[in-house]
Design a protein around this motif. Sequence first.
Motif, PDB file in Angstrom:
ATOM      1  N   LEU A   1      -0.457   2.682  -8.599  1.00  0.00           N
ATOM      2  CA  LEU A   1      -1.802   2.624  -8.034  1.00  0.00           C
ATOM      3  C   LEU A   1      -2.327   1.297  -7.923  1.00  0.00           C
ATOM      4  O   LEU A   1      -2.998   0.621  -6.781  1.00  0.00           O
ATOM      5  CB  LEU A   1      -2.810   3.460  -8.752  1.00  0.00           C
TER       6      LEU A   1
ATOM      7  N   ALA B   1       1.624   3.778  -3.048  1.00  0.00           N
ATOM      8  CA  ALA B   1       0.937   5.210  -2.893  1.00  0.00           C
ATOM      9  C   ALA B   1       1.993   6.144  -3.196  1.00  0.00           C
ATOM     10  O   ALA B   1       1.880   7.201  -3.783  1.00  0.00           O
ATOM     11  CB  ALA B   1       0.336   5.229  -1.610  1.00  0.00           C
ATOM     12  N   LEU B   2       3.112   5.868  -2.589  1.00  0.00           N
ATOM     13  CA  LEU B   2       4.298   6.737  -2.668  1.00  0.00           C
ATOM     14  C   LEU B   2       4.746   6.926  -4.067  1.00  0.00           C
ATOM     15  O   LEU B   2       4.986   7.603  -4.683  1.00  0.00           O
ATOM     16  CB  LEU B   2       5.450   6.178  -1.811  1.00  0.00           C
TER      17      LEU B   2
ATOM     18  N   ILE C   1       0.993  -1.092  -0.095  1.00  0.00           N
ATOM     19  CA  ILE C   1       0.059  -0.191  -0.013  1.00  0.00           C
ATOM     20  C   ILE C   1       0.883   1.458   0.210  1.00  0.00           C
ATOM     21  O   ILE C   1       0.725   2.079  -1.075  1.00  0.00           O
ATOM     22  CB  ILE C   1      -0.880  -0.019   1.258  1.00  0.00           C
ATOM     23  N   VAL C   2       1.927   1.410   0.936  1.00  0.00           N
ATOM     24  CA  VAL C   2       2.768   2.409   1.116  1.00  0.00           C
ATOM     25  C   VAL C   2       3.379   2.722  -0.263  1.00  0.00           C
ATOM     26  O   VAL C   2       3.421   3.958  -0.799  1.00  0.00           O
ATOM     27  CB  VAL C   2       3.523   2.462   2.361  1.00  0.00           C
TER      28      VAL C   2
ATOM     29  N   VAL D   1       2.397   6.451  -6.614  1.00  0.00           N
ATOM     30  CA  VAL D   1       1.391   7.256  -7.411  1.00  0.00           C
ATOM     31  C   VAL D   1       1.856   8.681  -7.226  1.00  0.00           C
ATOM     32  O   VAL D   1       1.829   9.429  -8.154  1.00  0.00           O
ATOM     33  CB  VAL D   1       0.272   6.987  -6.729  1.00  0.00           C
ATOM     34  N   ILE D   2       2.288   9.122  -6.116  1.00  0.00           N
ATOM     35  CA  ILE D   2       2.596  10.479  -5.889  1.00  0.00           C
ATOM     36  C   ILE D   2       4.040  11.174  -6.417  1.00  0.00           C
ATOM     37  O   ILE D   2       4.140  12.180  -6.444  1.00  0.00           O
ATOM     38  CB  ILE D   2       2.391  11.029  -4.536  1.00  0.00           C
ATOM     39  N   SER D   3       4.996   9.930  -6.476  1.00  0.00           N
ATOM     40  CA  SER D   3       6.327  10.473  -6.904  1.00  0.00           C
ATOM     41  C   SER D   3       6.766  10.358  -8.340  1.00  0.00           C
ATOM     42  O   SER D   3       7.685  10.930  -8.899  1.00  0.00           O
ATOM     43  CB  SER D   3       7.205   9.831  -5.783  1.00  0.00           C
ATOM     44  N   LEU D   4       5.886   9.162  -9.022  1.00  0.00           N
ATOM     45  CA  LEU D   4       6.462   9.040 -10.249  1.00  0.00           C
ATOM     46  C   LEU D   4       5.890  10.080 -11.129  1.00  0.00           C
ATOM     47  O   LEU D   4       4.875  10.789 -10.977  1.00  0.00           O
ATOM     48  CB  LEU D   4       5.795   7.730 -10.810  1.00  0.00           C
ATOM     49  N   THR D   5       6.848  10.530 -12.286  1.00  0.00           N
ATOM     50  CA  THR D   5       6.161  11.600 -12.976  1.00  0.00           C
ATOM     51  C   THR D   5       5.322  11.116 -14.081  1.00  0.00           C
ATOM     52  O   THR D   5       4.464  11.877 -14.836  1.00  0.00           O
ATOM     53  CB  THR D   5       7.514  12.314 -13.755  1.00  0.00           C
TER      54      THR D   5
ATOM     55  N   SER E   1       2.397   6.219 -12.671  1.00  0.00           N
ATOM     56  CA  SER E   1       1.453   6.353 -11.410  1.00  0.00           C
ATOM     57  C   SER E   1       0.430   5.232 -11.522  1.00  0.00           C
ATOM     58  O   SER E   1      -0.082   4.627 -10.365  1.00  0.00           O
ATOM     59  CB  SER E   1       0.989   7.690 -11.392  1.00  0.00           C
ATOM     60  N   ALA E   2      -0.144   5.171 -12.549  1.00  0.00           N
ATOM     61  CA  ALA E   2      -1.516   4.127 -12.524  1.00  0.00           C
ATOM     62  C   ALA E   2      -1.026   2.685 -12.239  1.00  0.00           C
ATOM     63  O   ALA E   2      -1.643   2.161 -11.636  1.00  0.00           O
ATOM     64  CB  ALA E   2      -2.061   4.233 -13.860  1.00  0.00           C
TER      65      ALA E   2
ATOM     66  N   PRO F   1       2.317   9.378 -15.842  1.00  0.00           N
ATOM     67  CA  PRO F   1       0.970   8.867 -15.324  1.00  0.00           C
ATOM     68  C   PRO F   1       0.943   7.423 -15.375  1.00  0.00           C
ATOM     69  O   PRO F   1       0.206   6.880 -14.546  1.00  0.00           O
ATOM     70  CB  PRO F   1      -0.057   9.811 -16.264  1.00  0.00           C
TER      71      PRO F   1
ATOM     72  N   THR G   1      -0.903  -0.617  -4.870  1.00  0.00           N
ATOM     73  CA  THR G   1      -1.558  -0.179  -3.695  1.00  0.00           C
ATOM     74  C   THR G   1      -2.932  -1.016  -3.561  1.00  0.00           C
ATOM     75  O   THR G   1      -3.503  -1.349  -2.442  1.00  0.00           O
ATOM     76  CB  THR G   1      -1.911   1.184  -3.653  1.00  0.00           C
ATOM     77  N   LEU G   2      -3.717  -1.115  -4.640  1.00  0.00           N
ATOM     78  CA  LEU G   2      -5.136  -1.698  -4.681  1.00  0.00           C
ATOM     79  C   LEU G   2      -4.600  -3.266  -4.370  1.00  0.00           C
ATOM     80  O   LEU G   2      -5.741  -3.516  -3.640  1.00  0.00           O
ATOM     81  CB  LEU G   2      -5.588  -1.600  -6.080  1.00  0.00           C
TER      82      LEU G   2
END
Lengths: 187, 622, 491, 101, 499
Positions: free
Chosen positions: A41, A25-26, A21-22, A28-32, A37-38, A34, A44-45
């Motif tokens: 995600l 999540a990290l 999860i962490v 998702v927010i740190s990769l440039t 990021s997806a 998209p 995390t899921l």
Amino acid sequence: MLALTTTWPDLLVFITAAALIVVGALGVISLTNPVHSALSLIITLFGVALSFLEQSADFLAAVEIIVYAGAIVVLILFVIMYLGVDRHPHDEVEPLVGQRVFAALGALVTVGGIITLMAKSHWVTGVMSASMNGTSLSSGQGEITQLGQSVFTTYLVAFEVTAALLIIAVLGAVQLARRDRESEVEQ
Amino acid sequence: MTHAALVTLLAPLVGFLVLVTLRRDASERLVGSVATGAITLSFLAALVTWVGLLHRSSREVTVTLFGWLSTGSLHAPVALLVDPLSVTMMLFVTGVSALIHLYSTGYMQGERDFRKFFAYLNLFVFSMLVLVMADNLVMTFVGWEGVGVCSYWLVAYYFDRDSAASAGKKAFIYNRVGDLGLLIAMFILFSHHTGLGYLQIATSASTHLSGTAATWVVLALLLGASGKSAQIPLFNWLPDAMEGPTPVSALIHAATMVTAGVYLLVRMAPVLALSGSGRTTIAVVGALTAFVAATIATSQKDIKKVLAFSTISQIGYMVLAVGVGAYGAAIFLMVAHAFFKALLFLGSGSVIHSLHGEQDLRKMGALAAVLPWTYPTFLVGWLAISGLPPFAGFFAKGAVLTGAYAHNKTLWALGVVTAVLTAYYMTRLFVLTFRGRARYRDTLDAEPHESPAVMVAPLVVLAVAATFAGALDLPWSHQHTLDTFITSTVGVSASTIGVSGTGQWTLALIDVVVALLGLLAAFSLWRSSTARPALEPRFLERVWYWDDLYDRGLGRPLTRVAEETTRVDDVVVDRVVEGVAGRVSASAAGLKKVQTGLVRHYALGMTLGVSLIVVYLVARVG
Amino acid sequence: MTTLTLPTINYLALAPFLVMAGMALVLLIATALTPSRISTRVATSAAVAAAGSALVITIVQGWQIARHGAQLTAAHSVVMDGFSALATASISSSLIFALLIAHDWEGRERFVGAEYQMLALLATSGAVLMTEANDLAVVFLGLEILSIALYVIIAFNRRRLKSQESSLKYFLLGGFAAAVFMYGAALVYGATGTTNLTSISYFLGANVLVHPGLLWAGGGLMMLAFAFKTQAVPFHFWSPDVYEGAPTPVTGFHASIVWGGAFAAAIRVMVSGLGTQSDTWRPIIWGLIVLSTVVGALFAITQVNAKRLLAYSSVTHSGFIWLGVWAATARGVAASVFYILTYAPTVLGSFAIVALVGGVGDSDHYLVKYRGLARRNPWVGGSLALLLLSQLGVPFTVGFDGKFAVLAASLDAGNVTASVVAMLAAAVAAFAYLRWVASLFAEGDPDVAPLVVPWASRVVIASSVVIVLVFGIWPAPLTHLAQHATLYFQP
Amino acid sequence: MSVPASWYLVLAAVLFGIGVYGFLTKRSVITMLMCVELMLNAVNLTFVTYARTLSDISGQTIVFFVMVVAAAEVTVGLGITVAVFRRRRTTSVDELTEMRG
Amino acid sequence: MHSSWWLTALLLLPLAGVLGVSLTRSRPERARRVALVSVGVEFALSVVVALLYNAHVAQASTWDFGVRWVVSAPLGLAYDVALDGISLALVLLSTLVALVAMLSDRAPRREPAYLAWQLLALDFTVGAFVAHDLLLFFIFFELVLVPSYFMVAQWGGPSARRAAMKFFLYTFVGSAPALVAVIYLGFLHQHEVGGNLSFNYSALSSTVMTSSQAVWIFVGLALAFAIKAPLWPLHSWSPSTYGEAPVAAGAQLAATLSKLGTYGLLRFALALTPLAVKSVTPVVLVLSVIAIVYGSLVAATSRDLRRLAVFSSVAQMGFITLGIFSGSQIGVTGAVVLMVVHGITTLGLFVLIGALERRRGSARLDDVRGLQGAVPVLSGFVTVVAFATIGVPGLGGFVGEFLILLGAFGVHPAYAAVATLGTVGAAVYWLWAYQRAFHGPLSENATGMADASPTERALLWPVVALVVALGVVPAPLLSRVAPSVQQIVAHVTPTGVSR
């Protein structure tokens, strides 16, 4: 305390889920990109699904994978590809002064405060009996049955009105994505 | 008798109303007849009233017309008090007024606003009668202010002359300052539950008023009197008031209105009786005013200005008399003065008339020959005011000085010095006007001529009055007719003053001697000369720099204060409000930057909002 | 084998929702089945009919409630009480207004089809659901139905970039707010063991929580969503941009229909569900009141765009309604309901005129365009002036009565400071309205042609003016109704 | 016995916090959308944890609804994104500043 | 006790006039006739009411024509009207002012609307004066702003819009706390006696409260009233507003609307919070005295008749508040008299301002000389107005000022003594102003100026007659006002300074 109440496999599952999860999540927010990021995600899921499983929410775990990872994220990915925004990675310099600092501050204070409040309340103060006609989560019955019963009794109205939500989603998607035949004139 | 009193009061008012409603193009004859007729009627009614009063056992008759200011414990009706004092006042006010009205019909011939002039004049007489006939202080105040307003209008009669307009304004405002005194006096009396009716005050003053309160009342009254009667410190409006037509000067600024202050003080004798220090102050103010004004009169170049300062000086005598408790003498001098000063003013008016408006003494001279009627009557007036027997002035002034002598020798001495000066400046005036070389020929092309009969007739009547008025109150064998008559009002009789018969003879002799002294000195000095700078120092010419003092000490600072206040109002008071408004809009404009249009800022704002809520909750949970 | 016993459902309670959503469905099917686009006239008529039926149904509801009392239904997840009936009535009538405004707008913009009407009906059905929701899950779903449908119709005008931009902003922030709300709901669930509002209040009535932190955290987070939807500062940021960007008929939705749902849910959750904790959440609302009234007023006075001005104005008004919520008394609830009930037609009438002045393209809403409006169109200008004066709080308009009611409630509960601040802020905001009113009567550009006012707008403007004046002078019927709009459960 | 509920609750809170931070710092609409999904997942995790702690199925049922809402939201959100992108050729929210003040 | 329909008719008549004017707005002359008829009938009606009024209706009360009709119980809204001597005087004043103001002023454009606003302003003013309910009074008090705003903004001078805005906002800000105080007082009463929320005047006046509550309520109410009056230093809206207002609006604003402030101070702020009186009186008295001196000083420098009217009013308002807070029956009675007289003289002044502006385009005093020679009749009217303000006995102003000072002196001698100076101040500024423009040699720009027209005379003579009548026979006014004043004074100072 920890050793007394928790078995090692459970702990292992939790650590795995938490890590997934962490990290996801990290990501998702740190990769440039998209797309990345997806994909992150999805990690995390999976973690969330794992923790659902661990907490005897098997059906939800399945739904989490099928609906979330399988449908929602795929939809997101599809749109990213469709728009081609993955080819335009955003500049990593934050243009808004102080945004990150304050964002971190806000998130930290909020989450920290909530955790404090939870901890002060011994994490949970409710009791099962509070629910007037909730179906108890008894170990003997199948979880899906209970879920079904809950949906069609306590949350019958809620369940029915989701139909409206779905109509809107369809209608909205059609309306928004439709191209105007006439020339688009900015007014 | 009450009806006669009413007629006395209302005839001038009716005259005024008729004049106001007359057609604009009404003939001067009609206007003059109406105005003079009204006042004459009033005078006749006053006579009837007087006779009626003499035949009454009670010497105080109250005539209540209607309730006026009545609310709470205040009862100030419109009511007349007919008593010896008011009857005396009524008689000479209406009498002199009638004569001056008659005179004016000649003097004002062909003037613009002829009708308005007489309307004002009638209104003035009405107001003056309200003043003297009122039964209470509030109503007196009505007349008091009414004469002030009429005086304003009449002084500023030649309103297109800036000096006249300013003089009118000055007169009104100085009077207004004096009125403060009268108002305050009323307030103090009322707050001590004495009531405001004269009879009430007379009965209740001694029980309701403490000595201090009485002193305050007396001082306040003195302020009022000094405004209206042109005493120190408010005397300097009167010379300026000479800007009005000469009949106005004669009537208002010599005979009647300016004596109202003295009348008021006499009227309030029951209160004066309670304050020794108050009376002393009055006496000092009167004596000083008499002296100061007399010194100034010695150096004035304008015939009317000399007479104006003379008036101030004479009223100073009256006030002095009041201060020393010689109320009878004060009223006596008031009446006598009304006759001879009106005579002098009208005479000077005749002179001015004959010289086509020339008022400068230096441009007169040798008029005795061309003014066969004015000259002898003026001569009478001159001798009367100089204090030579057997003219009225001798007796009246003598009574005052006798009173002063009994009370305070210093004040008496000052009075005697003033008497010398009086004889001196009046002789100077007389000589410069009627004797010497005919200097008017240097400046005037036309030939001077005697005034018409309507103007001359009043002069003759007044000359007669000025000659024989002394008989009203002859001191010999303690006759004191007038004094006795009004004793019931003032409560103090001249016979109680306590100067022996020999003493009185001696004092009378001194009076005659000093009068002759001044007379002879002036004769010798001014028979051949028109300018003697040593005797006309700038200090005196400039009225002891009194006007400059007010201007520098009060007028200009106040103007500056007013201007500063205006600036404060524009800059500070309004700016505060505008500033608050400005601050609000400035902060609004500043706040506007918060709404950046950036959705992430919005989200941040929301997050921080949530953080705040959470922090609050954490704090609350402890 | 377990048996499934479906809960009994009082369809009367759900009828307004069903009518609206059902009509949307009918229109959807009709769109699918007919070869050509459905004419706007038909679509509007159908939607107005649905809204009108909902309004009629609320009358029946009210009658039922008066006879049999308020009741819970569908496993206690839905409540039918005076409050829900009145709020629904307000929402339904607002919808009629909004549809009529949109009708003319669609004509001007040459939109055909029933999409707008469908979405409007669906959004409104969400708001209706919020008024009668007695379960956090139902509140959430109502909120989302309302929101998601709104996102779509805000972006409805594909020709206007601003429309889409504002939709995106609203969507992002709305999603964020929804997530926070649901997190709060989860915490409340953990704190009380239920999501049912009646159960929550029973639980809290029966148990004194020694450690209420969890409950408070949940309540605090949920409040964000309500504050967000009701444009309370600092959760209002979206509103000026969305007001400006959204098609004008949609703008009218916010302070009428959305507020109806959001305030109803807020009142139900805060007063009915968490009423025992009012000491805790009152200071938060106090902050919302002070910030909303002051900030709204300050922003309003600098605006040059009519729609933005109205957005900030509604921020101020939101603060006033929160005053009634703060009181958390029957009087407070009644006052807030009364305010919403009267503010909705006021603001809809205003937007009807704004939409007209915006003209074809619906893009130029700068205040300069209003110069001399009252000279060109005396009735329209006069009406707008009246509506603005009502928002300003001039007596004999509903605006004054509303302000008075909430102030009274708030003062009755002892909230003097916030009341004074709110009134002073209203005085500041007066400048904004007054400036606008002044320009209406100013000498305008003689070349500008008078507006043509289509019948639907005419109906809306006239009705709102009548409501503002009649109930301004004679508020008794509405105050009476509001007084009876009591919550099913109130501690 | 499973790990204490508090661990999951903290985990969920952390996940929620990461979602919030991401939402505030990412500029791509699509990434922001994903951050909202993170937050919703934190919500779901919390619900499930409480469902277990309270031994009450309601918590799980609600997760079900949250997922439906999430799906609908994403659909519409992506629709708007696509519509905006067509006109502006960008998905960065920082460029959506036509309205302000 | 008379029927309340009299008052209702007073309130409905102007509204009917508004309706009539709006129906005939396409024909301005006819609209004007309609407006004049309705305001004329209104005036006549108010005279009839004044004649019917019975000062001692019941032993306990001086109120007459009363009725209470609850409009909304939860809000405490009620139609609750009644008249006592004080309100009667002011109602008469309002109708008279409206009539004369309307007759004296013609709008160059859109006259029907102007007339309608005038009628509305009249209606609301009358409403405020007959309100026997704090809330109803407040409603009318607020409502008056709207017609005032429109009249000033649309028919005023070149910067009228800004002035009107300032006026509106200033007064609106002031009434914000007032509304809070109104409601607060209502609840104090409700919590004390139970029952429905009520703002009935008689009921509220017996509310029990602590003295600090009383002070707060007083401050809340008094701020709004002081701004409206305007009481120094809250007057700064008035120079621009009076400076820009059209004549009829200016007359209504300065003559009657400002009385809403002083009336409110007396009737509500003072009478409803007796416990506050002790602590607030010194403050108000100091402000009053400052207002008198300050107003006189600034008026003395004014070069414009409008500005003179403003600051003269500031000074006069100082007298009025001094009277109201003198704590003496005579003083309060004087204040009411002065309210009426100030209304009438201000009306006359504005009619004169209108006359001058019609002739010269401005009411400036420093660019013209010797007007008395050109327009003697107008000058005469100016003189009468001036003397009434100065407080010359025989005119109404004296009665008011004298009673105020007399009453105040007994209780607060120091304040009264300083205030007495103000009577000199009035003489200074008025005579200065008069001398500036009306005396002196006739200047070129004044030659050939027409004197008062028959219309102007017809409007000004009644004003003069009234001023004189009030000065000579004030008894009809005093006898109606005094019992009502006595009730307030007795209520405020139960120990009774009955003087």
